[in-house]
Scaffold this motif. Structure first.
Motif, short mmCIF file in Angstrom:
data_model
loop_
_atom_site.label_atom_id
_atom_site.label_comp_id
_atom_site.label_asym_id
_atom_site.label_seq_id
_atom_site.Cartn_x
_atom_site.Cartn_y
_atom_site.Cartn_z
N THR A 142 40.41 14.26 -14.91
CA THR A 142 38.62 14.56 -14.20
C THR A 142 38.38 15.72 -14.58
O THR A 142 37.12 15.76 -15.56
CB THR A 142 39.21 14.75 -13.11
N LEU A 143 38.66 17.26 -14.97
CA LEU A 143 37.90 18.47 -15.60
C LEU A 143 37.97 18.03 -17.12
O LEU A 143 36.71 18.92 -17.22
CB LEU A 143 38.68 19.32 -15.17
N LEU A 144 38.87 17.73 -17.32
CA LEU A 144 38.01 17.40 -19.24
C LEU A 144 36.84 16.42 -19.05
O LEU A 144 36.11 16.78 -19.76
CB LEU A 144 39.70 17.21 -20.01
N THR A 145 36.96 15.52 -18.80
CA THR A 145 36.11 14.64 -18.71
C THR A 145 34.54 15.76 -18.16
O THR A 145 33.42 15.19 -18.88
CB THR A 145 36.03 13.31 -17.10
N ARG A 146 34.35 16.22 -17.48
CA ARG A 146 33.61 16.77 -17.33
C ARG A 146 33.01 17.73 -17.59
O ARG A 146 31.76 17.85 -18.10
CB ARG A 146 33.96 17.16 -15.09
N SER A 147 33.85 18.47 -18.62
CA SER A 147 33.58 19.78 -19.13
C SER A 147 32.99 19.11 -20.52
O SER A 147 31.93 20.01 -20.98
CB SER A 147 34.30 20.60 -19.28
N VAL A 193 51.07 13.35 -22.36
CA VAL A 193 49.98 11.92 -23.62
C VAL A 193 48.66 11.68 -22.51
O VAL A 193 47.78 11.69 -23.36
CB VAL A 193 51.76 10.60 -22.82
N ASN A 194 49.44 11.93 -21.40
CA ASN A 194 48.04 11.52 -20.13
C ASN A 194 46.62 12.67 -20.27
O ASN A 194 45.67 12.36 -21.04
CB ASN A 194 48.44 11.87 -19.10
N LEU A 195 47.46 14.13 -21.12
CA LEU A 195 46.10 14.44 -20.63
C LEU A 195 45.80 15.50 -22.32
O LEU A 195 44.66 14.94 -22.85
CB LEU A 195 46.39 16.11 -19.77
N CYS A 249 42.19 12.60 -29.06
CA CYS A 249 41.71 11.69 -29.14
C CYS A 249 39.83 11.90 -29.69
O CYS A 249 39.32 11.26 -30.34
CB CYS A 249 41.60 10.42 -28.80
N SER A 250 39.42 12.63 -28.38
CA SER A 250 37.98 13.37 -27.94
C SER A 250 38.21 13.91 -29.13
O SER A 250 36.61 13.91 -29.84
CB SER A 250 37.87 13.78 -26.63
#
Ligand SMILES: NC(=O)c1ccc[n+]([C@@H]2O[C@H](COP(=O)([O-])OP(=O)(O)OC[C@H]3O[C@@H](n4cnc5c(N)ncnc54)[C@H](O)[C@@H]3O)[C@@H](O)[C@H]2O)c1
Length: 250
Positions: free
Chosen positions: A163-168, A112-114, A120-121
């Motif tokens: 966090t790291l998915l966001t940055r990547s 769910v969270n990751l 969705c992205s």
């Protein structure tokens, strides 16, 4: 109006932070597709937004299911004709050390969270890339972006991943005109936290932080609005902590 003529998908929109974000985005001029597993609360939220003069639809969605995610993006484009913003708000919380966490609980929280934020992205990015613009706002957490905490191994790991998915994604899609950021709330007064802790525990918990109180969902929504709007046109890969000073002293 800070989101005039914009179209947004908000997941986790039936409750707490996602609900506050859906309401604020709609009040700022966006057409909002509210998506959540909780149908009755999601429909009620959508009706409130429409009654207040906003544009909104609700769709039932489990963000861990790729087929459903794809359909929500298709439906948003069909209903509203475009898509500019994704707010990945759906999330769940479980407590426990690694020894106390079952494999099933671990897999569900990551799903769910990751994986939900990933799916969705992945589903909105082709449209955003084709248009050469877009904004994705994820929800990490103070715990998981800045530090860990005791007895929440799966939750903290999922938020570290966000966090790291966001940055990547920020790095990979910057040249396509797409910004990817995350809000990192401190303890915020939502049904998630109220289910996990008694009122007395919540009060004691809040007092341990510099501002001495819990955040409100509308305070997190204000930060998400900034990241989603053109005001943040040079901001990407950012973890915006909205935490009453929590991470300043950790
Ligand atoms: N409340 C806090 O203190 C806090 C702090 C940091 C981060 N967060 C994060 O903020 C986000 C929102 O949390 P909240 O406190 O508003 O919780 P909440 O429980 O009030 O709302 C979460 C929403 O997500 C929905 N949801 C759960 N699983 C789903 C799924 N598989 N597919 C679609 N929707 C699903 C729920 O039905 C609910 O409406 C979560 O990612 C949470 O981890 C919360």
């Amino acid at each position: 109006m800070r989101l005039p003529a914009k179209v947004a998908i908000v997941t986790g929109a039936a409750s707490g932070i996602g609900l506050a974000v859906a309401k604020r985005f709609a009040a700022e001029g966006a057409a909002v597709m509210l998506a959540d597993t909780s149908e009755s609360a999601g429909v009620a939220a959508m009706e409130q937004i429409v009654a207040a003069g906003g544009r909104a639809k609700f769709v039932r969605l489990d963000v861990s299911r790729p087929d459903e995610v794809k359909q929500v993006v298709e439906r948003t484009l069909a209903e509203f004709g475009d898509l500019h913003i994704l707010f990945n708000g759906a999330g769940i919380l479980t407590y426990g050390t690694v020894l106390e966490t079952t494999l099933e609980a671990w897999q569900r929280i990551i799903a769910v969270n990751l994986t939900g934020a990933f799916l969705c992205s992945k589903a909105v990015l082709p449209h955003m890339v084709a248009k050469g613009r877009g904004a994705i706002v994820n929800v990490s957490s103070t715990t998981g972006s800045h530090d860990a905490c005791a007895h929440a191994a799966a939750y903290v790991s999922s938020k570290g991943g966000v966090t790291l998915l966001t940055r990547s994604m920020a790095i990979d899609f910057a040249k396509h005109g797409i910004r990817v950021n995350a809000v990192c709330p401190g303890p915020t007064d939502t049904p998630m936290l109220r289910k996990a802790l008694t009122p007395e525990q919540l009060d004691a918990f809040a007092k341990t932080y510099p501002m001495g109180r819990l955040g409100r969902p509308d305070e997190i929504a204000a930060a998400a609005l900034f990241l989603a709007s053109d005001d943040a046109s040079f901001v990407t890969g950012e973890m915006l902590h909205v935490d009453g000073g929590q991470t300043a002293e950790v």
